[in-house]
Structure formats: structure tokens, C-alpha cells
Design a protein around this motif. Structure first.
Motif, mmCIF file in Angstrom:
data_model
loop_
_atom_site.group_PDB
_atom_site.id
_atom_site.type_symbol
_atom_site.label_atom_id
_atom_site.label_comp_id
_atom_site.label_asym_id
_atom_site.label_seq_id
_atom_site.Cartn_x
_atom_site.Cartn_y
_atom_site.Cartn_z
ATOM 1 N N UNK A 175 0.581 -1.047 -0.018
ATOM 2 C CA UNK A 175 -0.067 -0.041 0.090
ATOM 3 C C UNK A 175 0.753 1.428 0.165
ATOM 4 N N UNK A 176 1.988 1.056 -0.357
ATOM 5 C CA UNK A 176 3.173 2.371 -0.394
ATOM 6 C C UNK A 176 3.207 2.791 0.965
ATOM 7 N N UNK A 177 2.961 2.108 2.208
ATOM 8 C CA UNK A 177 3.077 2.462 3.373
ATOM 9 C C UNK A 177 4.486 2.364 3.982
ATOM 10 N N UNK A 178 5.235 3.357 4.448
ATOM 11 C CA UNK A 178 6.611 3.039 4.830
ATOM 12 C C UNK A 178 6.611 2.035 6.005
ATOM 13 N N UNK A 179 5.854 1.847 6.801
ATOM 14 C CA UNK A 179 5.891 0.899 8.002
ATOM 15 C C UNK A 179 5.748 -0.596 7.281
ATOM 16 N N UNK A 180 4.766 -0.843 6.533
ATOM 17 C CA UNK A 180 4.622 -1.953 5.756
ATOM 18 C C UNK A 180 5.935 -2.453 4.838
ATOM 19 N N UNK A 181 6.481 -1.458 4.258
ATOM 20 C CA UNK A 181 7.560 -1.721 3.484
ATOM 21 C C UNK A 181 8.803 -2.148 3.924
ATOM 22 N N UNK A 182 8.782 -1.179 5.065
ATOM 23 C CA UNK A 182 10.157 -1.645 6.048
ATOM 24 C C UNK A 182 10.126 -3.034 6.684
ATOM 25 N N UNK A 183 8.903 -3.333 7.090
ATOM 26 C CA UNK A 183 8.872 -4.751 7.787
ATOM 27 C C UNK A 183 8.937 -5.829 6.678
ATOM 28 N N UNK A 184 8.318 -5.659 5.449
ATOM 29 C CA UNK A 184 8.506 -6.636 4.533
ATOM 30 C C UNK A 184 10.052 -6.849 4.120
ATOM 31 N N UNK A 185 10.716 -5.365 3.601
ATOM 32 C CA UNK A 185 11.962 -5.397 3.079
ATOM 33 C C UNK A 185 12.901 -6.059 4.098
ATOM 34 N N UNK A 186 12.715 -5.713 5.684
ATOM 35 C CA UNK A 186 13.543 -6.298 6.648
ATOM 36 C C UNK A 186 13.483 -7.870 6.437
ATOM 37 N N UNK A 187 12.478 -8.535 6.298
ATOM 38 C CA UNK A 187 12.077 -9.846 6.024
ATOM 39 C C UNK A 187 12.975 -10.309 4.875
ATOM 40 N N UNK A 188 12.956 -9.692 3.910
ATOM 41 C CA UNK A 188 13.381 -10.227 2.721
ATOM 42 C C UNK A 188 15.222 -10.205 2.805
ATOM 43 N N UNK A 189 15.560 -9.015 3.407
ATOM 44 C CA UNK A 189 16.921 -8.890 3.693
ATOM 45 C C UNK A 189 17.518 -10.050 4.694
ATOM 46 N N UNK A 190 16.744 -10.390 5.442
ATOM 47 C CA UNK A 190 16.899 -11.520 6.496
ATOM 48 C C UNK A 190 16.920 -13.109 5.797
ATOM 49 N N UNK A 191 16.381 -12.966 4.501
ATOM 50 C CA UNK A 191 16.193 -14.160 3.844
ATOM 51 C C UNK A 191 16.873 -14.208 2.546
ATOM 52 N N UNK A 192 18.308 -14.558 2.692
ATOM 53 C CA UNK A 192 19.154 -14.522 1.414
ATOM 54 C C UNK A 192 18.724 -15.323 0.422
ATOM 55 N N UNK A 193 18.137 -16.553 0.514
ATOM 56 C CA UNK A 193 17.729 -17.451 -0.544
ATOM 57 C C UNK A 193 16.367 -17.184 -1.112
ATOM 58 N N UNK A 194 15.675 -16.097 -0.724
ATOM 59 C CA UNK A 194 14.503 -15.761 -1.374
ATOM 60 C C UNK A 194 14.781 -14.672 -2.348
ATOM 61 N N UNK A 195 13.962 -14.592 -3.395
ATOM 62 C CA UNK A 195 14.057 -13.752 -4.358
ATOM 63 C C UNK A 195 12.895 -12.568 -4.186
ATOM 64 N N UNK A 196 12.963 -11.193 -4.846
ATOM 65 C CA UNK A 196 11.800 -10.389 -4.445
ATOM 66 C C UNK A 196 10.519 -11.196 -4.867
ATOM 67 N N UNK A 197 10.750 -11.832 -6.061
ATOM 68 C CA UNK A 197 9.298 -12.745 -6.432
ATOM 69 C C UNK A 197 8.728 -13.348 -5.794
ATOM 70 N N UNK A 198 9.510 -14.109 -4.970
ATOM 71 C CA UNK A 198 8.850 -14.897 -3.874
ATOM 72 C C UNK A 198 8.070 -13.976 -2.867
ATOM 73 N N UNK A 199 8.885 -13.001 -2.454
ATOM 74 C CA UNK A 199 8.144 -12.054 -1.458
ATOM 75 C C UNK A 199 7.032 -11.517 -1.866
ATOM 76 N N UNK A 200 6.974 -10.956 -3.193
ATOM 77 C CA UNK A 200 5.780 -10.528 -3.821
ATOM 78 C C UNK A 200 4.523 -11.713 -3.832
#
Length: 1000
Positions: A486-511
Motif C-alpha cells: 500500500x506504499x506505506x513505509x511501515x509495511x514496506x520496512x517490515x517486508x523489506x527487513x524480512x527479505x533482507x534476512x532471507x538471502x535465499x528468497x527472491x523479490x518475486x517470492x516475497x511478492x
């Protein structure tokens, strides 16, 4: 005779040799008191009075040469002895031997003192400080000016040139005393400019008694009284002054005094000013730096940063106090933006930055008076100087900030009404406000509406957290992610932090995962959808221990939680708890409020509680095995309650050794903290006050109720300090109501005992007696000895206040027997001291002294400093009743020091009042008047009107003794109004004072 390289030990008079290889300590001289010379800290022998007179005459000429004839005239006037010239030469020779070479020089048949170091003469230092104060005041820096004048005035040490003979010394005494009074008047004038009215009234009352014909002091006293809401007294000062001038000098008051009287009669708005004092100056200005850490990956919002920075800059430049109100939905990044802008603006606000989370989106928004108390402490104000009411705290807050450049960040505000008292109100300061509602009713505020990020800004934030390399190859998937957030910074930060901690994930997996979560949550409202979907993703990827910590830490109400309390919630060692909490901070699901303290964003807290309801299953047949060996929310809440109760009990025990109340508390399973000294214990209690009192109210139900009641009881210092009295009373009422609903006699008796104490502190004696009476009945029904003892003790002291002395004696004797039955020595001592006061009121001063002494012996044997002060208070009253005034003042002064040290504002104020009574009995009305004024200042907002009426009565007596009948009558009229409204028997005594034939 002490020579070069020697000095005289002032204690023994013997000469001590210095090491010639060591540079001698600098010389320093004093004339603003006894004439003294020091080398370092060693006092030099300056000889006979005439020799000191010569030294003073040379010092006061500030390096100019004095001829022999001038010195002879200075020392002996028109009738010098025949050998005056020889005597002057002898004195000079002796002085030269104790001073450094080249200091006392002979020149043109006379002498001079030259080559002194900077600030070597106290008078020169005072002159320098006075000049510094004048410059600071001209520049508008009143805080600096007041501090400089205070330091200058502190250099006076009794009578100027004390013990020095001669006409020159006498003339200089008069001149320097007049200069001191002028400096005092200037400093007092600045006190009033900054709202120090209560403090100024006390000092001015003493000064006008000492200098009754000095009209400027009378004028300042009138203004201080008027601004303190004491208009009748202010006008009475004028009437007393007019009568005195006519009787003594045959003149009328000067025009300025007459004009002030007319302006007071007309209630001229120009006279109005904040009616609250500033704290006493501290050695170094306190510069709070409370801003949370800014995020290193702050992104976008450039136009908002520029706009807000410009508004804040307008405030820092002193044109106007700037207020920016930043509004937006939860998770849109209001706090992050505000903190970022505030950090950028820090250089423009060198006197500090204040921050508070007002919890406006939660069920228990922070009370403005509580926030003001925290701000005032952060700005260096002592707890004892913080008034109780919202209006007085707000006025004091504005006064403290006056002349400073401070930035205030008010985060997560509920509405404009919550923040208005928190605004600085003076140029040079600025406030930055965040809220979910637009502050359209906040006059003068610059309103900023913060929307979600643009797609480019959102992608930029996501990229900064995840890394350019991972995003570059999957730009479309990244856009899908930020859109799903939703272009909300809080949501983006949480999602991005999760992806940053999962090196085996791709951005597509997160999406893809976010799309799945959105489908799971499609029943939610659109406004919350993106944030909650992100929460689900972040929560779902936590390790089991982290997820459990996340769920359980969200359960407790309160603005934040300490590391030790969090460890109790999780039932883990502190080290393991800290690792888990820091991991949650790394995922942006938790915030680090300060070292060792943590808090949730309010949306995240709500989500954590929802997770706890969903995932913390109660034990039942077929339930999955419980991780970590504990089930559910109830266990976590129970552990936290145990922790708070055990730790508060430790505070109670270290302050009240020997008091067996701690042995009557509900059984607990989880331990608390221990403390090495009572100051550390007190610091913990006051630091945890907001969280503890919020949690107590949350626990007013079910199996937690009894322990919650006990927790409030052992935290009773929060009621008596004044700083947290209102919150404490709200919690006490909530527990009383919950205990009534539960129909639990034990809980009801104990809750009523805490509420009795609340009413006693507030001076509501009828309500206190009703609660105590019911507490006694319920305690007996429940066979609960602790509240039975204390309720009887309370009823005895209430009866004393209400003039029912035989009843009070009976209650206190019952209390003594109950305490002895319980082997509660501290309780017995308390009842003995209270019984002492009953006996004193009944005219039995001998037994009153004996009873108080018995109580003190017990307290001292137990090492009970705080309540030992109560014993000395009672003994001081009894000794006053016997006319043993010096001993009474000693005991009361000892008590006063302990009460101040223990942050007990009520007892500090009452002890000042009792000291005033003792001085009044000793026919020292000046001291009595000053002490009663101090008592009025300390008791503002605490103690109730009955106590205020008693203080005003004694103040009137003191003023009458000072020859100020008009102001005395004004005090008595106000006291009479208070007593008549309360229906107190003291009204009859005050009516007698107001009769024309009354003698004080």
C-alpha cells in the motif's frame, strides 16, 4: 608572625612551611563578609581589626594608591592616635610578609595592592557577574542573567567587612549592602518575569520584614502575590505600606506603588503571568536529548523535509514559537519523518530536544500532566518542585523553557486538547506534532498532511533496505511488493527487513507471499489491509522464540516496558530476552525507546495482541504441546504482575524496614529486582510509575485482582510524592470498583485502604474516614490483619484532623494492639507517633513527647529513615507544645531533610509549616512568614484545602507580628472561607483572629 613561604593553620594557629620547589597557591581575598585572605584553601592570619581595616581599604581601592593620610582617615577618622602613621607602616609591613612579593607595594608615600589574579577578590567577581547578568538580560537571556546574579549574591557571607572598624569601613558597608539589595531586587524582578511567583513571595516576605521602608521590595511583593492568585493580600500589602510610611516618615507611597495598586484593583490583564516557579538553578544547564534514533535508510519525503525544516527554523530564529502538526494514517511514516526532521534541526535548538509518545491511538492516551512531569524532570526540575495540577505544571514548563531554544516532538497525539499544555509557548522554541487526525483546532499550527509514498519513493526505500543488486533484476516484482504494502513505509520496512534476512528468497517470492497474505486477509478494511498483510508476513517468518516474545510483549498496557519486566513476561533470563527484543527491533516490529526500554507502534501492538489471542492456546485436552513450558496470555500477565509486585515490595521494604506489610502480600511465583540502597529503589519506582499504574488498572479483574491491589498498596509512595498522585488515584478507584464487583472482602478492604491514603493526602477527610471505616469492617470479616491495623491507624489520624480527639485516641490504641499482635514494629511506631499528636492536641504534652520518643526508638532500631522522619516530625510538634523550641526546630529540620531526600512533597510542605509554627512561638515572625510561604509553594496541588487553610492562618499570625495587619487579615479571610466551606472547627479560631480586639 607568618612570613614568606609560611601560612598559619586556622585550626591551630601554628605556622606551616610550604615546599619552595612548589609554586604557591594563588591568593584570594574576601570583603563581602569578614575580611579574609587565603592561599588556596588555607586561611592566612590578617592580624588585628585595624590591620584588617587597612587591608580592606587597599582592596576596595582596586589597585589605586592610598596615601598615608587617606589610610589614617579611613582607619580612625577625625581623631587618629598620635602614632597613627607608625601604626599604618607597621600594619603594612606585617601584611607584606604574608602576601606574595610585589602584591602590597609602597608608592608616593602610600600603599596599593596590585597584581592579583582573576577573581582573586570576591567583590571583583561579584561585579563581573553583575555585568554579565546585565548583558544577558539585555540580550533576552533571562535564565543566564538570573543564574549570574544568583552566583553574584552567593558571594556575600554575612555582614560586609564584619568586625572591621573605622569610618571608611562603615561607609563601604552601607554602600555594598545597598548594592546587594539592588541586585536582589533585579533578580527578583527577573524571577517574576519567568513565573517564579511562589518562590518570590517567600523571599520577598522575609525581605520586606527586614527592610520595611523599601518600596521597591513592597512593589515586587504585591506583584508576586497578585500573580499567585492572592489579590486580597497584594492589596493589603499596599495598605500596610501606606500606613507604615505615614507613621514613620509622614509621606505617601511613591507613584509606582500607587499605580500598581490601581492596576490590581482593575485586574489589569497586563499584570498577568504564569503563576508557577522555576526550579532552583542547577550547576550546569540540563540539556535533554530525548529524540529516538533516526533510521539510517530514510528515503524520500524531500518536499516535506524542506517544508517542516523551514517552519522549525522560524521558531529557532526567535521570531515566533513554531508549531508543525503532521497528520496521516497509521504506518504512513509520520514518526519516522518527524524524527528525521528533528535530528536535522538539532543544531538550531542547542538547549535540548524533548520527545514523548502520547499513545493517542490507544485506549489509554498519555495524560498531559504526566507528560509535563516527565518533561520537567528531564529539564532539571526536582520532583519536589513539580506541582500537581495540569495548569501549574504547564505554567512551570513554559517558565523553564523561557529563554531556552528547545525542540519538542509530540508523537502520536490524540487531539489538540492533549497537546496544548505541552506546547512551549515562547519564541526560540518549536514543537513538532504527529497525529492521525488533522489539528485544525490548534491555533497557529502549520498543518501538514502526509500521504502514502509515491511509487518511486516506496521503491527507493525498499531498495535501500534490501540492496540494489537484488532489486535491479526484479524491478517489476519489487513494484508489486511496495504496491502490496500500500506504499506505506511501515509495511514496506517490515517486508523489506524480512527479505533482507532471507538471502535465499527472491523479490518475486516475497511478492507472491504478500499476495497470499492479502488473500487471507481480504475481509479486512482496505485501509488496514496492506499493513496487516505485512505484519502477517513479518510475524510468520519469525523464529518460534521471537514470535512468542512478539505476542506476549504486546499484552501489557503502558507506554513502554523495561528489559527486566520483559524478561518476566517471557520467563527468560535478561540476556536471552535482550537478544530476542533486539531481533524484533531489527525486523521493525519493535522499537527501542531508550537503553533498556522497548515499545510497540500502536498498530503493531494491536496486531501482537491479536496474534496472542489466536496463537496462545489455553491448555486443553488434545492441545498441541506448549513451547517453553508456559501457556498463554494469563501466565505472561501473571509473571509480569509478580515481577512488579515483588520489586515494588522490595522498594517498600528498603524504605520501611521492619514493616510486616510485605509479609501479608499475596503469594507470588516470579521474583523481582533487589536494590542496594533506597535511592536506587526510589529511582526504579518513579521510572516505572507510568507503566506500573497502567498495568495495575489492566489487572483489575479475575485471578490478578488481589495481587494488583497489593501492588498499588506497596507503591503508595507514588500517591504521597505528588508527581503521580492523579494516576494513582485513578488506579485506586478502578481497583476499588473491581473489588466491589468481585465481592471479595479481602480485595475490597485493601483497595479501600489505598483509597483512604489517597483521600488523606488530598485532605478529603470525610471521604477518607468513610473508606477507612468500611475497610475495617471488611478486614475483620475477611480475618485480614494488615488492612485492619492500618485502617485503625488512619481513622485515628483522621479523627485528629477533625478534632475528635477521644475517638482518635481509641482508634490509635486499637491500632497499636493490632500492630503488636502482628509483630509489626514499624506499624506500632507509626501509631505511637500519631497517638503523640492526639495527646498533644488534648493538652498532654509530656506524654506526647514520650510517645514520639518511643516511636523514634523503634524506627531508629529498624533503620527506618523515612518513617523515622515522621517520628521526628511528631516529636518536633510535641517539643513545640512544651516550649522547647530549639530542640523542636532541630527535630523538624532533621525530618525536613529526609522528606526532601525521599521526594515526599506532602511531608516536606507540612514540615515547613510546623517549623513556621515553632518560630512563631519563639517570636521570630520573619522566619515564620518565610517558612509558611515556602510551605504554600511546596503544597500547591497536594494536601488539600484544609492544610492550606492552616498554613494561611499561621502566615497571618506571622504577618501580624511583622506589623502587616492588612495582609494578615487577608490571609485569615481566605482561611476562614476555606474552613467554612469544609465545615471545619478551625473556622471559630480564625473568626476570633479577625475580631478587632484579638491578640495574636
Amino acid at each position: 608572625m607568618a612570613g614568606v613561604g609560611q601560612h598559619t593553620n586556622p585550626a591551630t594557629g601554628s605556622e606551616q612551611h610550604t615546599n619552595p620547589a612548589t609554586a604557591p597557591a594563588p591568593l584570594r581575598f574576601s570583603v563581602l563578609g569578614p575580611v579574609r585572605a587565603r592561599r588556596g584553601e588555607a586561611l592566612l592570619n590578617t592580624g588585628s581589626p585595624q590591620q584588617r581595616a587597612l587591608l580592606a581599604a587597599l582592596l576596595l581601592r582596586e589597585g589605586r594608591t592610598a596615601t598615608a593620610a587617606e589610610l589614617i582617615d579611613a582607619l580612625w577618622g577625625e581623631e587618629p592616635p598620635s602614632q597613627a602613621l607608625a601604626a599604618v607602616r607597621t600594619y603594612a609591613s606585617r601584611l607584606r610578609k604574608i602576601l606574595d612579593p610585589g602584591i602590597l607595594v609602597s608608592e608616593s608615600g602610600g600603599y596599593a595592592i596590585r597584581g592579583l589574579g582573576e577573581d582573586a577578590l570576591d567583590l571583583a567577581a561579584a561585579q563581573e557577574l553583575a555585568t554579565e547578568a546585565e548583558k544577558a538580560r539585555s540580550a533576552g537571556d533571562l535564565c543566564h542573567a538570573r543564574d549570574a546574579l544568583t552566583r553574584a549574591l552567593a558571594l556575600w557571607d554575612g555582614e560586609v567587612l564584619a568586625g572591621v572598624p573605622g569610618p571608611y569601613a562603615e561607609a563601604q558597608r552601607v554602600r555594598l549592602q545597598e548594592w546587594r539589595l539592588q541586585l536582589l531586587e533585579t533578580r527578583l524582578d527577573m524571577d517574576l518575569e519567568q513565573g517564579c511567583h511562589a518562590e518570590a513571595v517567600s523571599e520577598l516576605t522575609a525581605l520586606t520584614a527586614e527592610h520595611p521602608l523599601r518600596e521597591r521590595l513592597r512593589e515586587l511583593l504585591m506583584l508576586a502575590l497578585y500573580r499567585s492568585g492572592r489579590q486580597a493580600e497584594a492589596l493589603a500589602v499596599y495598605a500596610d505600606t501606606r500606613r507604615l510610611l505615614a507613621d514613620e516618615l509622614g509621606v505617601d507611597p511613591r507613584p509606582g506603588l500607587r499605580e500598581l495598586q490601581q492596576r490590581i484593583l482593575q485586574a489589569d490583564p497586563g499584570l498577568a503571568a504564569p503563576a508557577s516557579p522555576q526550579p532552583e538553578p542547577v550547576a550546569a544547564p540540563v540539556r535533554p536529548a530525548q529524540l529516538p534514533a533516526t533510521v539510517p535508510d530514510f528515503t524520500g519525503r524531500a518536499s516535506f523535509v524542506t517544508e517542516l525544516s523551514q517552519v522549525l527554523a522560524s521558531g529557532s530564529e526567535g521570531r515566533v514559537m513554531a508549531v508543525s502538526a503532521l497528520a496521516g494514517i497509521g504506518g504512513v511514516g509520520k514518526t519516522t519523518l518527524a524524527v528525521h526532521v528533528a535530528h536535522q534541526a538539532r543544531p538550531a535548538f542547542p538547549d535540548g530536544q524533548l520527545y514523548v509518545d502520547l499513545q493517542g491511538a490507544g485506549s489509554r492516551a498519555a495524560e498531559p500532566e504526566t507528560v509535563l512531569g516527565a518533561f520537567l524532570r528531564a529539564l532539571g526540575t526536582a520532583d519536589s518542585a513539580i506541582p500537581d495540577s495540569l495548569q501549574e505544571r504547564a505554567a512551570l514548563y513554559r517558565s523553564v523553557l523561557d529563554g531556552r531554544r528547545v525542540l519538542v516532538l509530540l508523537d502520536n497525539a490524540r487531539d489538540a486538547a492533549q497537546i496544548r499544555p505541552l506546547l512551549p509557548g515562547t519564541e526560540g522554541c518549536a514543537a513538532l506534532v504527529t497525529s492521525r487526525v488533522r489539528m485544525v483546532d490548534l491555533a497557529g499550527a502549520h498543518l501538514v498532511d502526509l500521504d502514502v509514498m509515491s511509487p518511486d519513493e516506496a521503491l527507493q526505500l525498499f531498495t535501500k533496505i534490501v540492496g540494489e543488486e537484488r532489486v535491479a533484476s526484479e524491478r517489476k516484482a519489487a513494484l508489486d511488493v511496495v504496491a502490496a504494502c500500500g506504499f506505506l513505509p511501515l509495511a514496506i520496512r517490515i517486508a523489506a527487513s524480512r527479505l533482507a534476512a532471507r538471502r535465499t528468497w527472491t523479490v518475486s517470492v516475497l511478492a507472491a507471499k504478500l499476495a497470499d497474505e492479502r488473500r487471507r486477509l481480504d475481509e479486512l478494511q482496505a485501509g488496514d489491509l496492506a499493513v496487516k498483510a505485512t505484519f502477517e508476513l513479518g510475524y510468520g517468518q519469525l523464529e518460534p522464540a521471537q514470535a512468542r516474545a512478539f505476542r506476549l510483549l504486546g499484552l501489557a498496557d503502558g507506554p513502554d516496558i523495561s528489559l527486566a519486566a520483559a524478561a518476566a513476561v517471557l520467563d527468560l533470563p535478561v540476556e536471552d530476552t535482550e537478544d530476542l527484543l533486539e531481533a524484533l527491533v531489527d525486523t521493525s516490529l519493535l522499537e527501542s525507546a531508550a537503553p533498556g526500554r522497548y515499545r510497540f507502534h500502536d498498530l503493531v501492538r494491536l496486531y501482537a495482541r491479536a496474534c496472542a489471542e489466536r496463537d496462545e492456546w489455553p491448555p486443553s485436552v488434545g492441545a498441541p504441546p506448549a513451547p517453553f513450558g508456559q501457556w498463554g496470555r494469563e501466565a505472561a500477565m501473571s509473571r509480569l504482575l509478580d515481577f512488579y509486585l515483588a520489586t515494588a515490595a522490595a522498594v517498600y521494604a528498603i524504605e520501611r524496614p521492619g514493616d510486616r506489610l510485605v509479609e501479608h502480600l499475596e503469594e507470588i511465583r516470579y521474583p523481582g529486582l533487589s536494590f542496594e540502597d533506597r535511592h536506587t529503589a526510589q529511582d526504579w519506582l518513579y521510572a516505572e510509575a507510568n507503566a506500573l499504574l497502567a498495568f495495575v488498572q489492566q489487572c483489575a479483574k479475575g485471578a490478578l485482582l488481589r495481587r494488583a491491589v497489593d501492588l498499588l498498596w506497596v507503591a503508595k509512595d507514588l500517591a504521597e510524592s505528588g508527581a503521580n498522585s492523579k494516576q494513582y488515584e485513578v488506579a485506586a478507584v478502578a481497583l476499588r470498583d473491581a473489588a466491589d464487583a468481585a465481592d471479595d472482602p479481602r480485595s475490597r478492604a485493601r483497595a479501600l485502604t489505598t483509597l483512604t491514603n489517597v483521600h488523606l493526602v488530598a485532605g478529603r477527610f470525610e471521604q477518607a474516614d468513610a473508606e477507612a471505616r468500611l475497610a475495617m469492617d471488611l478486614a475483620r470479616a475477611a480475618d485480614d490483619l494488615a488492612p485492619s491495623c492500618w485502617a485503625a491507624n488512619d481513622r485515628g489520624i483522621i479523627a485528629l484532623y477533625q478534632g475528635r480527639h477521644p475517638e482518635g485516641e481509641a482508634y490509635l490504641k486499637e491500632a497499636i494492639e493490632s500492630f503488636r499482635l502482628d509483630r509489626n514494629l514499624a506499624g506500632e511506631a507509626s501509631a505511637l507517633c500519631n497517638l503523640s499528636r492526639i495527646h498533644l492536641a488534648m493538652g498532654q504534652s509530656t506524654s506526647a513527647v514520650e510517645l514520639a520518643q518511643q516511636g523514634i526508638v523503634i524506627y531508629d532500631r529498624l533503620g527506618h529513615a523515612l518513617r523515622g522522619a515522621n517520628g521526628r516530625y511528631a516529636l518536633g510538634l510535641a517539643l513545640t507544645g512544651q516550649g522547647r523550641l530549639d530542640a523542636a526546630v532541630d527535630r523538624l529540620t532533621e525530618a525536613l531533610e529526609v522528606f526532601r531526600d525521599s521526594r515526599q512533597r506532602l511531608w516536606e510542605g507540612m514540615t515547613l509549616f510546623r517549623l513556621a509554627e515553632a518560630h512563631l512561638v519563639g517570636r521570630r515572625p520573619t522566619q515564620a512568614a518565610a517558612l509558611t510561604e515556602q510551605a504554600l509553594a511546596v503544597l500547591r496541588g497536594i494536601g488539600g484545602e484544609w492544610r492550606r487553610g492552616n498554613v494561611l492562618t499561621v502566615l497571618g499570625r506571622a504577618l501580624s507580628g511583622l506589623g502587616q495587619p492588612g495582609r494578615a487579615e487577608a490571609c485569615w479571610q481566605e482561611a476562614l472561607g476555606i474552613f467554612e466551606q469544609l465545615g471545619s472547627p478551625e473556622a471559630a479560631d480564625v473568626r476570633l483572629l479577625l475580631t478587632p480586639s484579638a491578640t495574636v
